[in-house]
Scaffold this motif. Sequence first.
Motif, PDB file in Angstrom:
ATOM      1  N   GLN A 128       0.834  -1.203   0.000  1.00 54.58           N
ATOM      2  CA  GLN A 128       0.000   0.000   0.000  1.00 54.58           C
ATOM      3  C   GLN A 128       0.873   1.259   0.000  1.00 54.58           C
ATOM      4  O   GLN A 128       0.571   2.236  -0.682  1.00 54.58           O
ATOM      5  N   GLU A 129       1.920   1.225   0.778  1.00 50.76           N
ATOM      6  CA  GLU A 129       2.832   2.375   0.840  1.00 50.76           C
ATOM      7  C   GLU A 129       3.450   2.628  -0.533  1.00 50.76           C
ATOM      8  O   GLU A 129       3.521   3.766  -1.008  1.00 50.76           O
ATOM      9  N   ARG A 135       2.321   1.755  -3.456  1.00 48.45           N
ATOM     10  CA  ARG A 135       1.311   2.230  -4.421  1.00 48.45           C
ATOM     11  C   ARG A 135       1.048   3.725  -4.208  1.00 48.45           C
ATOM     12  O   ARG A 135       0.828   4.462  -5.165  1.00 48.45           O
ATOM     13  N   MET A 136       1.080   4.138  -2.947  1.00 47.61           N
ATOM     14  CA  MET A 136       0.881   5.568  -2.664  1.00 47.61           C
ATOM     15  C   MET A 136       1.994   6.388  -3.320  1.00 47.61           C
ATOM     16  O   MET A 136       1.744   7.409  -3.951  1.00 47.61           O
ATOM     17  N   TYR A 137       3.235   5.918  -3.186  1.00 46.25           N
ATOM     18  CA  TYR A 137       4.345   6.647  -3.806  1.00 46.25           C
ATOM     19  C   TYR A 137       4.196   6.659  -5.332  1.00 46.25           C
ATOM     20  O   TYR A 137       4.470   7.657  -5.989  1.00 46.25           O
ATOM     21  N   GLU A 138       3.773   5.509  -5.873  1.00 44.86           N
ATOM     22  CA  GLU A 138       3.698   5.414  -7.332  1.00 44.86           C
ATOM     23  C   GLU A 138       2.625   6.321  -7.914  1.00 44.86           C
ATOM     24  O   GLU A 138       2.627   6.596  -9.108  1.00 44.86           O
ATOM     25  N   ASP A 139       1.719   6.782  -7.084  1.00 41.98           N
ATOM     26  CA  ASP A 139       0.719   7.751  -7.544  1.00 41.98           C
ATOM     27  C   ASP A 139       1.298   9.158  -7.678  1.00 41.98           C
ATOM     28  O   ASP A 139       0.611  10.064  -8.140  1.00 41.98           O
ATOM     29  N   SER A 140       2.539   9.348  -7.232  1.00 40.39           N
ATOM     30  CA  SER A 140       3.143  10.676  -7.274  1.00 40.39           C
ATOM     31  C   SER A 140       3.952  10.854  -8.558  1.00 40.39           C
ATOM     32  O   SER A 140       4.925  10.135  -8.793  1.00 40.39           O
ATOM     33  N   PRO A 141       3.576  11.824  -9.404  1.00 38.27           N
ATOM     34  CA  PRO A 141       4.346  12.054 -10.630  1.00 38.27           C
ATOM     35  C   PRO A 141       5.810  12.411 -10.350  1.00 38.27           C
ATOM     36  O   PRO A 141       6.705  12.030 -11.110  1.00 38.27           O
ATOM     37  N   ARG A 190       7.685   9.240  -9.716  1.00 35.27           N
ATOM     38  CA  ARG A 190       7.898   8.466 -10.939  1.00 35.27           C
ATOM     39  C   ARG A 190       8.978   9.109 -11.801  1.00 35.27           C
ATOM     40  O   ARG A 190       9.853   8.419 -12.343  1.00 35.27           O
ATOM     41  N   GLY A 217       1.472   9.849 -18.952  1.00 28.23           N
ATOM     42  CA  GLY A 217       0.623   9.429 -17.852  1.00 28.23           C
ATOM     43  C   GLY A 217      -0.465  10.444 -17.619  1.00 28.23           C
ATOM     44  O   GLY A 217      -0.480  11.521 -18.216  1.00 28.23           O
ATOM     45  N   ARG A 218      -1.391  10.093 -16.748  1.00 26.59           N
ATOM     46  CA  ARG A 218      -2.489  11.004 -16.440  1.00 26.59           C
ATOM     47  C   ARG A 218      -2.002  12.012 -15.403  1.00 26.59           C
ATOM     48  O   ARG A 218      -2.227  11.852 -14.208  1.00 26.59           O
ATOM     49  N   VAL A 219      -1.294  13.009 -15.886  1.00 18.83           N
ATOM     50  CA  VAL A 219      -0.800  14.048 -14.982  1.00 18.83           C
ATOM     51  C   VAL A 219      -1.319  15.393 -15.465  1.00 18.83           C
ATOM     52  O   VAL A 219      -1.492  15.611 -16.658  1.00 18.83           O
TER      53      VAL A 219
END
Lengths: 422, 432
Positions: free
Chosen positions: A141-142, A144-150, A153, A248-250
């Motif tokens: 979960q941690e 995945r939270m980081y991977e949501d940050s452009p 990435r 990506g969706r940014v």
Amino acid sequence: MSFTVVRDPVLGEAVWLAQTARGLPLRVVPAERFREAAAVVTFRYGSVDLAFSDAAGAHTSPEGVAHYLEHKLFEDEAIQAFDRFGRRGAKVNAMTGFARTTYYFTCAERFAENLQDLLHLVSRAHITPENVAKERGIIAQELRMYEDSPDYRAFYDLLGALYAVHPVRHPVGGTVESIGRITAEELLRCYAAFYRTGNASLAVAGPVDPEQVLALAEAAQLAAGPAIPGTAPADTARPPAPRFERRGRVARARALLGCKERSLIADPAARLERDLVTRILLDLWFGAASPVREALRREGVADDSLSASYVADRGFGCAVLGGEADDPERLLAALRAVVARPVAVAEHDLERVRRKFLGGFVRGLEAVRSLAFAHAQEAGDGLPPFSVFQRMAAVSLEAVRARQRELFVPEAMAEALLLPGG
Amino acid sequence: MAERFAGFEREDVQGVPFLVRRDPRSKTFRMVLYARRPLDRDAAARALLPALLQQGTRRDPDRPALARRMEMLYGASVGPGTAKVGESHVLRMSVDAVAGAFLPGRPDQLGAGAQLLRELLCEPLLDGMGFPSGTFERERKQAADAVRALRDDKGAYAAERAIAEACAGEPYAIPEHGGLAAIEALDRGAPERARLDFLTRGEMVAFAAGALPEAGVAARLGELLAAMPARAPEPLRPPVSVAPRPVRRAVERTLLQQSKLHLHFRLPGTDVQRLWIGRRLFTNLLGGGPHSRLFREVRERRSLAYYASAGLERHKGLLQVHVGCDERAAAAVEEEVLRQARALQAGEFQEQELETARAQILGTLATVDDSPQARLAFAAESWFLGVDRTPDEWMDLYRSATRDEVVQGAAGLWLDHVYLLGAETPAGGIAP
């Protein structure tokens, strides 16, 4: 074991240095003016320490093992770490970086009990297949939270473009896939290799008695001896991918320009000097007082998200420049142009930077946590106290200019773009 | 004997309350002048103001010149900022620096910092229409870009959107930046009108703390106030409160991997301080850290979320629960949060849990005195809440708080809104 006392060069406050019989170095800043105390235990073990050889032979860990181990050390069911610290009003936490793992607490009372527990936590591995499996979901979960940050990435895309084989190219926490390969045996093997007195340091600041700190450290059962040396591959060759692009969706594009070190420095003191000079160089180009930065803003090439940092430790080092942009290609071109021109630096610029640094140094003396972390950093590198301050005062104009010529060469650069439209 | 507030000595300087606390342990100082206005449709202009003021003054015509001046003051931080405090919009004008007594040559850091602040606030670069057109357009665009980029920070975006949905129709729903549409609609004169509005109609209060000289501190504030236009402060309105109603829900979707679940509970308005003591303890018991019910039950025991925490917004009377989890677990998380909240409301908690919550709050309060910055922020918050207590006095109240007071504090708590920021697709996230 007796203490050596060293005084800081500005206000003359003391730091007490000692080493336990088992070889754990410690630094204590007794400061009665504070109610709060802080203690920091640091291990020179981080996400890049994947490859090593121990008695069982050569070994390479899955990515993310140091971070996983940090999570597990808090899971001592016998002492219920969070409960015990919590009941004393203490705040306890840990963090893993590329080259070190740090455990720390702050508290306003019952310092000795908290220190005893912190040292206990890191001195034993409380690891079973069951509790390793239980933690996997939380770590996933941690991640995945980081991977949501452009920004996260883009940063790791850049490191992947700069480094072909060095493990700094992998996220500190690994990936959901890589942590799936981490077992209790793996964690125990890494713990045995790296959690040792010769690979650790303890720093304390606040209203504490140095003799008591030493007595508690002497009682800690952390395994004695040096760490097993890591065998991370040297990776100083031309970046494998001069450009990495992802869509990506940014909401806004990210553009980063990186420049990697082509030579490595083993000596921590020399590495510190390189680090400081590089930071001054980046500050002159991209700090708030820089006309270069202002010009980029005024031309609409960059905005306030523009940042410049230097990421370096054992076995790797790179400058990372960039931020959000309307036209990322234009930003990258502008950044390349800036670093290709000789840096404009005069003695009054250095004087300004020194003043800013001196102010920051005195501010650092105002908070026990920053005091403890600063001493932990120097202790972890085996540097004398206040090395940062003294080397900063000695930086010369020529050193700054030479640093630019050494680091910012086109064949050491790579770029990463994260573009809207995935 | 000087009048005191929250451990600060109080005097009035040109009609503005000025609260001072010298600390011989400190090597730094902080001086702040606050001006408060209602959080309303002018929020965008107010929020843009600090960025414009920092573009230059008549003496230092651009940002690098201002930055160089601050660096020469040994890295002092001088300038304006804005913040949302309950349903008010606060302009914060501050000087934060190392005291001259600890620097080579013993420079007058307070005097130099206060002068720079005066120039920033009272001598901005203006033309007849307001801030120069090029500067205004650039900073407005940057502010709009920053709001757009908020979508990329899933946690911050969810927090802002959850408040907007939960408090729709109330001033508190307005984000501090004012909103994208309002930023884009700003005219060039609006920020200058906002500056004058803050300085003339704003409710003002000033603080100074830390290593301050024995004399002359009030004179520095006086010089700053004297350079401002004539003041006619307007009182602020009390925050809007709402009666209990059925739970409302909002779901938004974007590309992400970890969903964000925000629950907003409302608390009845009260000025009874002991009820707030109970509420703070209740919030800590529920989600105040690794010892709390949410961490232990939601994260550790049931592995439903990576984080789950609770926070209290006293100005508005909100208790907010923030969770980062897999969307498939969101319903179970909500159920567990409500179960734990109800249990605590009913007094179903161990004495040890209460003692841990109490120790955590006491630990935080005990260290406020260590830093002039933290001590000043504490006093300012106390002023805005209208509560005259020192950290030590608060500690005494928390030490004597009982289980019944926790139950009384949480009485009347009701769930008003649930917001979920979920994934558009099961895979979610930035493209791999």
